[in-house]
Design a protein around this motif. Structure first.
Motif, PDB file in Angstrom:
ATOM      1  N   ARG A  14      31.286  46.896  52.936  1.00  0.00           N
ATOM      2  CA  ARG A  14      31.800  48.269  52.904  1.00  0.00           C
ATOM      3  C   ARG A  14      31.772  48.816  54.319  1.00  0.00           C
ATOM      4  NH1 ARG A  14      30.948  52.246  48.154  1.00  0.00           N
ATOM      5  NH2 ARG A  14      30.675  53.653  49.923  1.00  0.00           N
ATOM      6  N   ILE A  15      32.817  49.549  54.681  1.00  0.00           N
ATOM      7  CA  ILE A  15      32.940  50.001  56.060  1.00  0.00           C
ATOM      8  C   ILE A  15      31.854  51.005  56.437  1.00  0.00           C
ATOM      9  CG2 ILE A  15      34.597  51.852  55.485  1.00  0.00           C
ATOM     10  CD1 ILE A  15      35.957  51.103  58.221  1.00  0.00           C
ATOM     11  N   THR A  46      44.053  55.507  58.103  1.00  0.00           N
ATOM     12  CA  THR A  46      42.857  56.049  57.464  1.00  0.00           C
ATOM     13  C   THR A  46      42.502  55.236  56.219  1.00  0.00           C
ATOM     14  OG1 THR A  46      44.199  57.607  56.192  1.00  0.00           O
ATOM     15  CG2 THR A  46      43.298  58.396  58.286  1.00  0.00           C
ATOM     16  N   ILE A  47      41.240  55.252  55.859  1.00  0.00           N
ATOM     17  CA  ILE A  47      40.734  54.495  54.711  1.00  0.00           C
ATOM     18  C   ILE A  47      39.712  55.338  53.960  1.00  0.00           C
ATOM     19  CG2 ILE A  47      41.167  52.091  55.309  1.00  0.00           C
ATOM     20  CD1 ILE A  47      37.968  53.860  56.356  1.00  0.00           C
ATOM     21  N   LYS A  48      39.203  54.796  52.840  1.00  0.00           N
ATOM     22  CA  LYS A  48      38.167  55.465  52.065  1.00  0.00           C
ATOM     23  C   LYS A  48      36.810  54.851  52.401  1.00  0.00           C
ATOM     24  CE  LYS A  48      41.171  56.693  48.174  1.00  0.00           C
ATOM     25  NZ  LYS A  48      41.392  56.578  46.706  1.00  0.00           N
ATOM     26  N   ASN A  50      34.653  53.426  50.662  1.00  0.00           N
ATOM     27  CA  ASN A  50      34.321  52.176  49.981  1.00  0.00           C
ATOM     28  C   ASN A  50      35.239  51.020  50.398  1.00  0.00           C
ATOM     29  OD1 ASN A  50      36.684  52.953  48.753  1.00  0.00           O
ATOM     30  ND2 ASN A  50      35.909  52.823  46.652  1.00  0.00           N
ATOM     31  N   TYR A  51      36.053  51.234  51.433  1.00  0.00           N
ATOM     32  CA  TYR A  51      36.935  50.170  51.926  1.00  0.00           C
ATOM     33  C   TYR A  51      36.105  48.976  52.403  1.00  0.00           C
ATOM     34  CZ  TYR A  51      40.126  47.599  55.009  1.00  0.00           C
ATOM     35  OH  TYR A  51      40.865  46.617  55.610  1.00  0.00           O
ATOM     36  N   LYS A  52      36.491  47.775  51.995  1.00  0.00           N
ATOM     37  CA  LYS A  52      35.801  46.567  52.426  1.00  0.00           C
ATOM     38  C   LYS A  52      36.589  45.903  53.555  1.00  0.00           C
ATOM     39  CE  LYS A  52      33.390  45.744  48.074  1.00  0.00           C
ATOM     40  NZ  LYS A  52      33.106  44.810  46.969  1.00  0.00           N
ATOM     41  N   VAL A  53      35.905  45.760  54.685  1.00  0.00           N
ATOM     42  CA  VAL A  53      36.586  45.281  55.890  1.00  0.00           C
ATOM     43  C   VAL A  53      36.945  43.800  55.771  1.00  0.00           C
ATOM     44  CG1 VAL A  53      35.470  46.990  57.363  1.00  0.00           C
ATOM     45  CG2 VAL A  53      34.377  44.761  57.013  1.00  0.00           C
ATOM     46  N   LYS A  54      37.962  43.423  56.555  1.00  0.00           N
ATOM     47  CA  LYS A  54      38.422  42.032  56.592  1.00  0.00           C
ATOM     48  C   LYS A  54      38.310  41.507  58.016  1.00  0.00           C
ATOM     49  CE  LYS A  54      41.888  43.104  53.024  1.00  0.00           C
ATOM     50  NZ  LYS A  54      41.624  44.560  53.038  1.00  0.00           N
ATOM     51  N   ASP A  57      39.986  43.043  61.362  1.00  0.00           N
ATOM     52  CA  ASP A  57      40.240  44.483  61.317  1.00  0.00           C
ATOM     53  C   ASP A  57      39.729  45.139  62.604  1.00  0.00           C
ATOM     54  OD1 ASP A  57      41.457  44.599  58.869  1.00  0.00           O
ATOM     55  OD2 ASP A  57      39.693  45.324  57.758  1.00  0.00           O
TER      56      ASP A  57
END
Length: 302
Positions: A14-15, A46-48, A50-54, A57
């Motif tokens: 999670r970011i 923009t992201i939320k 709970n965004y899971k980074v890759k 990124d």
């Protein structure tokens, strides 16, 4: 501005958690706030939270710019119980408003803190620098004060996690027969009186534990321990179970003690220091006015 390129090892996290771990002087709640405000971007978008980074990124994090609060420092001779580089604990006197608002532009706790402390946090540039939590004007006792934004967010997280120790002494109407109890009743705005709070079905979770300290003729002295910190929580909960606070003009009976407000004192405050990780606990004795009232009471014999 900070820029991070996500590695293969960090992919899938999670970011908000990743940034809290990789950047100094921040926390997950801080990162969540910045993400919601658009200050964190991934590959330019923009992201939320709970965004899971890759892997690959590119994450950019902007520093929040705070607006200086227009508050005049005043020498109010506040009682500072504890002070270090990150946090202070102040003993607020009865009758003092915590922060400036309409009708109270000066003489508040914040005005005094601005004079006595070198630094105060300013989350979002709000008009309550340093104030992590509050107590009512006519409630006396201890408050945490944050000197920087990272400390502020760490202390707020502890409040959310219910790990802060908050014990109050209250004098209530009536003689409580049992020695202890727990009140679990949701609190929200009173639909019949918008200036009051009440136990309502759609209110927010509120939990108050209490222990009887002393029984008097027509009154009981209790210790209340908060799991949550809803507006007027102790005053509303004690009224709800039939033992309203003495001297409370809003929630108490018409025939009550002349005390210039509710008999309620925040006497014990404990929390984990955000930097050292040490648990700190502080106490403040009952104010003289509270003690004077108790001396007029007739204790019930065992």
């Amino acid at each position: 501005m900070h820029e991070i390129t996500v590695s293969d090892m960090d992919s899938g996290q999670r970011i908000d958690r990743l940034l809290a771990e990789q950047l100094d002087d921040t926390s997950r709640s801080d990162m969540q706030g910045r993400i919601r405000d658009g200050l964190v971007k991934v590959n330019g978008g923009t992201i939320k939270p709970n965004y899971k980074v890759k892997k690959g990124d590119v994450v950019t994090v902007e520093v929040r710019e705070l607006v200086e609060a227009d508050i005049i420092p005043e020498d109010l001779d506040l009682e500072i119980i504890h002070e270090d580089a990150e946090v202070a604990v102040v003993n607020k006197p009865k009758g003092m408003v915590v922060h400036p608002a309409a009708g109270h532009p000066s003489g508040t706790l914040v005005n005094g803190l601005m004079h006595q402390l070198d630094n105060l946090s300013g989350i979002n540039g709000e008009l309550r620098p340093g104030i992590v939590h509050r107590i009512d004007k006519d409630t006396s006792g201890l408050l945490m004060v944050a000197k920087d934004d990272v400390t502020h967010r760490h202390l707020v997280e502890q409040l959310v996690e219910k790990s802060v120790t908050r014990k109050y002494t209250a004098l209530v109407h009536g003689t409580i027969p049992h020695d202890k109890g727990t009140i679990e009743a949701p609190i929200g705005r009173n639909p019949k009186e918008r200036q009051e709070m009440a136990v309502v079905d759609d209110g927010k979770e509120a939990v108050t534990h209490f222990n009887v300290l002393e029984r008097y003729k027509d009154f009981t002295l209790v210790e209340c321990i908060l799991d949550t910190g809803r507006t007027h929580q102790i005053r509303v909960h004690m009224k709800y179970i039939g033992y309203p606070l003495a001297g409370d003009p809003k929630y108490g009976p018409r025939k009550t003690l002349e005390t210039e407000g509710q008999m309620l004192h925040a006497g014990t405050l404990g929390f984990i220091h955000p930097k050292t990780g040490e648990y700190l606990e502080f106490t403040a004795p009952l104010p003289d006015q509270f003690e004077d009232v108790l001396e007029t009471m007739t204790p019930l014999s065992d």
